[in-house]
Design an enzyme around this catalytic site. Structure first.
Site, PDB file in Angstrom:
ATOM      1  N   LYS A 126       0.837  -1.202   0.000  1.00 29.35           N
ATOM      2  CA  LYS A 126       0.000   0.000   0.000  1.00 29.35           C
ATOM      3  C   LYS A 126       0.876   1.258   0.000  1.00 29.35           C
ATOM      4  O   LYS A 126       0.701   2.154  -0.814  1.00 29.35           O
ATOM      5  CB  LYS A 126      -0.912   0.012   1.223  1.00 29.35           C
ATOM      6  N   LYS A 161      -8.667   1.226   4.154  1.00 27.11           N
ATOM      7  CA  LYS A 161      -8.178  -0.147   4.213  1.00 27.11           C
ATOM      8  C   LYS A 161      -6.927  -0.215   5.068  1.00 27.11           C
ATOM      9  O   LYS A 161      -6.178   0.773   5.210  1.00 27.11           O
ATOM     10  CB  LYS A 161      -7.897  -0.681   2.813  1.00 27.11           C
ATOM     11  N   ARG A 211      -5.271  -6.045 -12.499  1.00 29.95           N
ATOM     12  CA  ARG A 211      -3.954  -6.499 -12.075  1.00 29.95           C
ATOM     13  C   ARG A 211      -3.045  -6.536 -13.303  1.00 29.95           C
ATOM     14  O   ARG A 211      -3.260  -7.312 -14.228  1.00 29.95           O
ATOM     15  CB  ARG A 211      -4.060  -7.875 -11.438  1.00 29.95           C
ATOM     16  N   ARG A 226     -10.475  -7.553 -12.516  1.00 32.71           N
ATOM     17  CA  ARG A 226     -11.242  -8.327 -11.545  1.00 32.71           C
ATOM     18  C   ARG A 226     -12.547  -7.579 -11.276  1.00 32.71           C
ATOM     19  O   ARG A 226     -12.562  -6.538 -10.628  1.00 32.71           O
ATOM     20  CB  ARG A 226     -10.403  -8.526 -10.284  1.00 32.71           C
ATOM     21  N   ARG A 234     -15.493  -4.346  -3.845  1.00 36.72           N
ATOM     22  CA  ARG A 234     -14.175  -4.941  -4.058  1.00 36.72           C
ATOM     23  C   ARG A 234     -14.177  -5.875  -5.260  1.00 36.72           C
ATOM     24  O   ARG A 234     -15.087  -6.679  -5.440  1.00 36.72           O
ATOM     25  CB  ARG A 234     -13.745  -5.728  -2.815  1.00 36.72           C
ATOM     26  N   ASP A 274      -1.829  -2.831  -9.262  1.00 35.36           N
ATOM     27  CA  ASP A 274      -3.289  -2.787  -9.307  1.00 35.36           C
ATOM     28  C   ASP A 274      -3.751  -1.392  -9.724  1.00 35.36           C
ATOM     29  O   ASP A 274      -3.358  -0.389  -9.109  1.00 35.36           O
ATOM     30  CB  ASP A 274      -3.871  -3.151  -7.950  1.00 35.36           C
ATOM     31  N   GLU A 282      -2.389  -0.196  -5.546  1.00 31.56           N
ATOM     32  CA  GLU A 282      -1.421  -1.014  -4.817  1.00 31.56           C
ATOM     33  C   GLU A 282      -0.319  -1.465  -5.766  1.00 31.56           C
ATOM     34  O   GLU A 282      -0.520  -1.546  -6.977  1.00 31.56           O
ATOM     35  CB  GLU A 282      -2.085  -2.258  -4.199  1.00 31.56           C
ATOM     36  N   ASN A 284       2.061  -4.780  -5.733  1.00 30.08           N
ATOM     37  CA  ASN A 284       2.233  -6.061  -5.052  1.00 30.08           C
ATOM     38  C   ASN A 284       3.555  -6.706  -5.445  1.00 30.08           C
ATOM     39  O   ASN A 284       3.809  -6.931  -6.630  1.00 30.08           O
ATOM     40  CB  ASN A 284       1.080  -7.002  -5.405  1.00 30.08           C
TER      41      ASN A 284
END
Length: 315
Positions: A126, A161, A211, A226, A234, A274, A282, A284
């Site tokens: 994050k 979050k 993603r 997604r 979400r 993301d 984000e 990752n």
């Protein structure tokens, strides 16, 4: 020359064959004739500064009924490996951190460790977005309720979050008239003691939380969008989202052009960025997924692309 690739991952018997990116990587390495060694975090040891692991040789198959065969367990120094893939899934807790120290010692002994152990410790998925503010929506990281309330009043519709969450866990949307603002902020910050992230709500989430996989600084040409389930904010697959491959947009490529070189510089050769709409949410680096879905939908070989990057480093 045959290479020996160690894979530190969660129990191989529990993976989902059709979704597991680590399996895609192992299949690609095996296709090149490289040998595979499998071990888990709890298999690690270090004696007098020499890291080792109880490993199994392993053969893998793209078969949901029978996807692996293990050889006998044998303890070996990590230095016997040419490359180690750190593919343990989050949560990123202290056990994960301790594992990176074992891998750091192996790296110091000349083993190629991916992603780089120091980068795994440094890059919070994050908070690392703060290094690329031009790519992100308005974002606030704080534990202070007054600042979070000001941010909420400014943007009217926000997402909050935890900084250490995964899979869409504990993500809340707070609209302008939400009666639960106080209790959500109290719970999320543990009454002002824990830092959290707040971001302006991005309405393009209805078009998917994309993603984008980045291999050695280069984006895979399709992202996995997604799509949120009905009534959901979400898009995470773990939260019921559905993955649909979509081609990258010019904005997506612009974003990766900014982030990719920094990842390579830090030794991150496989990452998942993301993006919702035009904005990064984000970055990752611990154990990014979605390669299997993109391979299946777009006839790609992302694991093979990653092995090419490893081969360049090993030579």
């Amino acid at each position: 020359m045959t290479k020996i690739i160690g894979v530190l991952m969660d129990p191989i018997e529990k993976i989902k064959v059709e979704k597991d990116t680590s399996l895609a990587m192992m299949l690609a390495a095996q296709k090149r004739g490289w040998e595979l060694r499998y071990f888990k975090r709890e298999d690690l040891s270090m004696r007098d500064g020499v890291p080792s692991a109880v490993m199994h040789s392993v053969k893998v198959y793209d078969d949901a009924a029978h996807w692996y065969d293990l050889g006998p367990a044998e303890e070996q120094p990590l230095s016997t490996l040419d490359c180690i893939l750190m593919r343990q899934d989050p949560p990123f807790n202290m056990d994960y951190v301790f594992a990176t120290y074992f891998l750091q010692r192996a790296s110091d002994d000349g083993v190629l460790v991916l992603n780089d152990p120091a980068a795994l410790r440094d890059i919070n998925e994050k908070m690392y977005t703060a290094w690329f503010p031009d790519c992100c929506p308005p974002t606030l990281i704080t534990s202070r309720h007054d600042k979070l309330r000001e941010f909420h009043q400014e943007h009217k519709d926000i997402i909050v979050k935890p900084l250490d969450g995964m899979g869409g866990a504990s993500i809340f949307r707070l609209r302008a008239d939400d009666p639960n603002v106080s209790v959500v902020l109290e719970t999320m910050t543990d009454f002002g003691k824990t830092q959290i992230m707040a971001q302006r709500y991005i309405p393009e989430i209805t078009e998917g939380d994309k993603r984008i996989l980045v291999v050695d600084g280069v984006p895979v040409p399709h992202a996995l969008a997604r799509m949120p389930a009905a009534g959901e904010t979400r898009g995470n697959l773990a939260a019921g989202g559905t993955g649909v491959a979509v081609p990258l947009t010019p904005r997506d490529r612009e974003i990766i052009a900014q982030i990719g070189p920094s990842l390579v510089e830090k030794g991150v050769l496989f990452a998942g960025v993301d993006v919702i709409g035009n904005w990064v949410t984000e970055i990752n680096v611990t154990s990014p997924t979605c390669a299997r879905e993109l391979d299946a939908q777009c006839n790609l070989d992302i694991g093979g692309q990653f092995m090419d990057a490893i081969a360049r480093r090993l030579t």
